[in-house]
Structures are given as structure tokens and as C-alpha cells.
Design a protein around this motif. Sequence first.
Motif, PDB file in Angstrom:
ATOM      1  N   PHE A   1       0.832  -1.202   0.000  1.00 23.18           N
ATOM      2  CA  PHE A   1       0.000   0.000   0.000  1.00 23.18           C
ATOM      3  C   PHE A   1       0.866   1.250   0.000  1.00 23.18           C
ATOM      4  CE2 PHE A   1      -4.634  -0.528   1.301  1.00 23.18           C
ATOM      5  CZ  PHE A   1      -4.750  -1.801   0.779  1.00 23.18           C
TER       6      PHE A   1
ATOM      7  N   ALA B   1       0.825   3.815  -3.054  1.00 27.10           N
ATOM      8  CA  ALA B   1       0.225   5.110  -2.721  1.00 27.10           C
ATOM      9  C   ALA B   1       1.227   6.239  -2.945  1.00 27.10           C
ATOM     10  CB  ALA B   1      -0.265   5.109  -1.277  1.00 27.10           C
TER      11      ALA B   1
ATOM     12  N   THR C   1       1.842  -4.120  -9.285  1.00 27.49           N
ATOM     13  CA  THR C   1       1.019  -4.196  -8.075  1.00 27.49           C
ATOM     14  C   THR C   1      -0.310  -4.887  -8.363  1.00 27.49           C
ATOM     15  OG1 THR C   1       1.999  -2.189  -7.144  1.00 27.49           O
ATOM     16  CG2 THR C   1      -0.140  -2.850  -6.285  1.00 27.49           C
TER      17      THR C   1
ATOM     18  N   SER D   1      -9.478  -5.746  -2.088  1.00 30.91           N
ATOM     19  CA  SER D   1      -8.105  -5.268  -1.926  1.00 30.91           C
ATOM     20  C   SER D   1      -7.788  -4.153  -2.918  1.00 30.91           C
ATOM     21  CB  SER D   1      -7.108  -6.419  -2.090  1.00 30.91           C
ATOM     22  OG  SER D   1      -7.143  -6.944  -3.402  1.00 30.91           O
TER      23      SER D   1
ATOM     24  N   PHE E   1      -6.878  -0.341  -2.020  1.00 32.36           N
ATOM     25  CA  PHE E   1      -5.699   0.328  -2.569  1.00 32.36           C
ATOM     26  C   PHE E   1      -6.096   1.658  -3.196  1.00 32.36           C
ATOM     27  CE2 PHE E   1      -3.070  -3.061  -1.574  1.00 32.36           C
ATOM     28  CZ  PHE E   1      -1.793  -2.917  -2.095  1.00 32.36           C
TER      29      PHE E   1
ATOM     30  N   VAL F   1      -7.061   4.265  -0.453  1.00 31.36           N
ATOM     31  CA  VAL F   1      -5.905   4.850   0.233  1.00 31.36           C
ATOM     32  C   VAL F   1      -5.123   5.753  -0.717  1.00 31.36           C
ATOM     33  CG1 VAL F   1      -3.708   4.341   1.366  1.00 31.36           C
ATOM     34  CG2 VAL F   1      -5.729   2.968   1.891  1.00 31.36           C
TER      35      VAL F   1
END
Length: 433
Positions: free
Chosen positions: A242, A246, A353, A369, A373, A376
Motif C-alpha cells: 500500500f 500510494a 502491483t 483489496s 488500494f 488509500v
Amino acid sequence: MASLPAIHADPAPTLRQSLPAALILAVSICAGFTTMVSFGIMAQSAKAELGLSDEALGAIQGVSAAVPLVLLSIPIGILVDRANRVRLLILCSVAWTLGTFLTAFAPESWSLFAGRMLTGIGATGALTACLSLVADLCLPTERGKGLLIVTLGKSLGQAAAFAVSGWLIGHFAAAGAASLIGDLTPWRSSQLALGIGSALLILPLFFLREPARQEVHQGTRVPIRALISELWSRRAFLLPLFVGQAAVVMADAAAGIWAAPIIERQYGLQPADFAGLLGTVILISGLAGGLLGGLAADWGSKSGRRGGLLLGAIIAAAIGVPAALFPLMPTATGNMLVLGVLILAGTVTGLVTSVALTVMLPNELRGLSIGAFISVAGLIGFGLAPPMVAVVSKPLGGEAALGLAQGLVGVAVSLFSVAGFWLAMKRAPEPNG
């Protein structure tokens, strides 16, 4: 440490068999990201017409994308895991199209904010659905290539957002050129034209059929609490992943939002002067990054090495550190070329990813998930990074220092991305033996 999910007894079709459906998904994502990113090149025109500050402009472009991502990405991800993904994709495409029309006719900043927010909801929600769909349209060993097709559609959309939007603005701004409706200004007519094109591209989605879900462990009706518990049990791997992605989104989101205003201010150019080259650079970077990311992910997934799939993301994130200094280039051409390297690196990490989530997690966790992702990344990447650049520029000299502020923020967050991916590789699930 959890192992990789077992392969479903009924094998997925080959990518060759699913290629027509994958191409329709790619075209849809292309349209979504064209409408989502297109406002970036029109931002300076909208700023002048509506009397906006840099902080307001950063909020309209960044926070408007972050709010729906934070609030809706996880619910959309849960729907992707449980509902008909094709129908969800159609709803998302309608959302981004309506958002584009609202942008074209927005009379003030709040309605413009709402239009950009609706466009962001549609495009990012559609991305989650498309990634899940493509994962079920090909074998796990082909997943890098399958997700590459969707990634290329996204990259093409981002490039078209600059190239096509720049051309449209130049066309409607030309002497004697009429607006599409009434006396709309060139940037508004451009948004309206994009909305009309997007509406037409919804039609191919009605030819898609929902594919069978592959690699399901517990079924699609597992209680939400149990799914969240499953994700939390994998936190040692997922949390640094993450952080890595991010941080990449922070660098890329701020770069995408401020690239055109920086070029206009630092080099005295108008959108029609540089949009073609910028769009070409973004397209080539996206295509090359998608190709490299897909090949690296497939190679890594076959290597048998723990975390080997993420090695390409670590290398790409490291390349992104110096590339984040693109605003400091002495010429506009150099600026755009180095920006292209940053976009290439971000495309590689994003694809790797995505592959990691679809290979290392069971089917019933993928949408959740990916939604988490996106949530966030939306909060931090879009909500924090663009306004942060505007805030950092204040003590450095105000609007004239926007480029320097962008470079400083980009380098800082890119360093975090390298650390996050490295730690995720170390903590990745063991490959099936």
C-alpha cells in the motif's frame, strides 16, 4: 505466512480466446481516463474564467477525486467481488459521462467540483471492475499480459486526455470557430465534445458477458467481516505494498494535475502549443511502461522466487526518484521527456502491483483489496499531493515557484515508494511449491 491461492479446478480461457472482450474493456477504460484527466490541460482556462486560486484549483482536481475514492472504492470493490461486474462497469461509464457533461456546463466552482468528482467515481470504479474481469479472462501465467491490455487502455486514455483535449481547445479557440452549443468557451466546448464521444463508447459494453470467477477459495458470499479479517491476516505484505503504490500515485497525481500549468507558466506556452507533444510522450511512456510491467510481472511470477514478482516495481520506483525533478528542466521539451520517464515508472509499478494482488490473493479478496488500494491512494495521492504542492510553493515564491514545489514533493514521496516495495517483496507470500 499465507501461501498463494490455489488454482480453480475449471481453468480460465486463454488470453487469445478472450482478446475481443479484453479489448472492449481497454477501450472503456481509455474513455474513462480521457474524461478524468482531460480537465488538467483546461485547468488554466477554467481558473481564469471562474477566478480560481491555485489552492481551489488543486482541490477541484485533487480533492474531488480523493473524496469519492475514499468513500466509494471499498464498497465498489466489494461489489466487484460479489455482483455482476459488467453491469457495474456500465454504471461507472454512465457516471463518468454525466460528470463530463456537468463539467462542461458548471457555472461556478462547487458544480465544477461535483462534475470532476462524478467523473473520478466512474473512471476509478471501472478500473477495479476491469482488473477483476481481465484476471478471470486469462490464465494466471498470462495475467501480466492480460492486465497489460487494460493498462495500455488507461495509458492511451491519459495520453488522449492531453493530445485530444489540446486539439479540441485549439479548434474551438480558432478564429471563427463556433462552440458546440450557444456561446460556450473553448474549454467547455471541449468537455462537451468529450462527453458525447464517451456516451457513444458505452455501447460496446452491452456485448460483454460476465466470465466465470477463477481461483475462488470460500465463495462470493463470505461475510464482509471475514473478508476484512482475511486481508488483515496478510497485513505484513499488503501494508508496505500500500505504501509503495500510494507514494507512486502521489507523485504521478500531482505531476498529472500540475504538468500543464507548470509548462504554461514557466515556458510561456499555450495548451495548443505543447498538448500534442505532451500527449505523445504520455502515450509512449504508458505503452512502454505497460509492456515492461507486464513482462516483468509474468517473468517474476514464473521465477519461483519469493517476492520476485515485485522486483520490477522496486526498480521502476527507484527510477522515479530523479524523474520527479522534471519541472526543473530548462526547456519545455526536456520537462515533458523527463515527465515521460516518471509516467513510465509509475505505469510499471501500477501494473506489477495489480498482478501481485490478482496472483497472491484469492478471487473473493481481489475487488476488496484493489478497492482498498484505490481508496488509500485516492486519499493520499489525489487528496494530499496536489494541494501539498500549492502549499509548499507559498514560502518558495508563490505561483512562480510551482515547478520547484512539484519537484520537491515528487522526490520525497518517490523515496517512500522504493522503501515500501522493497519491504513488500521481503514479506511476500511464498510461491506454491
